[in-house]
Design an enzyme around this catalytic site. Sequence first.
Site, PDB file in Angstrom:
ATOM      1  N   ASN A  32      58.150  68.781  22.490  1.00 39.19           N
ATOM      2  CA  ASN A  32      58.182  68.904  21.026  1.00 39.19           C
ATOM      3  C   ASN A  32      56.975  69.694  20.510  1.00 39.19           C
ATOM      4  OD1 ASN A  32      56.106  67.102  21.254  1.00 39.19           O
ATOM      5  ND2 ASN A  32      56.945  65.579  19.852  1.00 39.19           N
ATOM      6  N   LYS A 105      70.374  57.778  33.916  1.00 39.11           N
ATOM      7  CA  LYS A 105      71.483  56.900  34.326  1.00 39.11           C
ATOM      8  C   LYS A 105      72.823  57.593  34.075  1.00 39.11           C
ATOM      9  CE  LYS A 105      73.344  52.422  32.868  1.00 39.11           C
ATOM     10  NZ  LYS A 105      73.934  52.725  31.552  1.00 39.11           N
ATOM     11  N   ALA A 114      55.711  59.449  34.624  1.00 38.42           N
ATOM     12  CA  ALA A 114      54.266  59.711  34.658  1.00 38.42           C
ATOM     13  C   ALA A 114      53.563  58.537  33.994  1.00 38.42           C
ATOM     14  CB  ALA A 114      53.945  60.995  33.910  1.00 38.42           C
ATOM     15  N   TYR A 145      48.300  54.079  23.757  1.00 36.64           N
ATOM     16  CA  TYR A 145      48.665  54.792  24.991  1.00 36.64           C
ATOM     17  C   TYR A 145      48.879  53.793  26.120  1.00 36.64           C
ATOM     18  CZ  TYR A 145      48.207  58.338  28.722  1.00 36.64           C
ATOM     19  OH  TYR A 145      48.404  59.164  29.797  1.00 36.64           O
TER      20      TYR A 145
END
Length: 313
Positions: A32, A105, A114, A145
């Site tokens: 983005n 899926k 990550a 985070y």
Amino acid sequence: MRVLITGAAGFLGSHLSDRFIREGHTVVGMDNLITGNMDNIAHLMGHERFSFIKHDVSSYIYVPGPLDAVLHFASPASPNDYLAHPIPTLKVGSLGTHNTLGLAKAKNARYLLASTSEVYGDPEVNPQPEDYWGNVNPIGPRGVYDEAKRFAEAMTLAYHRYHGLETRIVRIFNTYGPRMRLNDGRVVPNFIAQALKGQPLTVYGNGKQTRSFQYYTDLVEGIYRLLFSAEKLPVNIGNPVEMSILEFAQAVVEISGSQSDILFVEPGDDRFTDDPKVRRPDISKAKRVLDWEPKVNLADGLRQTVDYFRSRV
Ligand code: UDP
């Protein structure tokens, strides 16, 4: 393979894209661009096996065609960035992980998350093995985070256990190299930019806090091996050579041939709140299950990185 890499315009996502292209795979990059930069993938645009979709993975993701693997690397990753974008950071780790898992899926693709050494918070155990549960402040500035990544790991393993999805989790320790943003606020770009401009290097606190820095090529190799391994539980990938931030500052001054001084500063804002006092990966698991260990020493990696930043300062 046809691989989706989220965060493809970022530091790691772009290097991973390069690796998969070089190995002959097809890469769909997604970003983005809130902290990513198209310059990092400019050389891939127009490549017949690379395509790019500008999209925020916190919203429903549509990717036409088959996918064999989904690598979720989208997230702000510098303390400065997650202070500036706390809600997108929480969303990309939670909603973005859910959406990318759902996509994997639906496509019957292998999934790689990550994750980060930040799941260990301000660790009370050093070095950190994967079975250490961590010491995280959920409501501190870094919590946006750390908790998002902890949730992401839980969600990834739930998709594995409940849906039988093939999942992998890499816990990434401090990584540096070309394509880091010069102004991302992390210690490597800050110190190198300061050294190249002849400004003092700003060591936060007393500089006794430690980190262990790995060069990006070592990380990319570890991730590539992990994706093709059978290991479902998290694996630390980092360089176990630990040093204080003061020692790191001295190394940057020396390697860049700078005349800069070192300045101890106390950031009055949230940048230094809950700063981990030590960090060092225990990499015995990576050695055992991936036959991986880092190859690039700090001097060589820093020289490459200084050269990159020199062309940009
Ligand atoms: N740091 C510093 N000076 C700077 C930027 C960072 O001394 O200009 C310190 C910071 O307080 C931390 C370490 O360097 O102890 C690594 O910080 P970074 O932001 O790179 O990432 P972290 O490892 O904390 O996620």
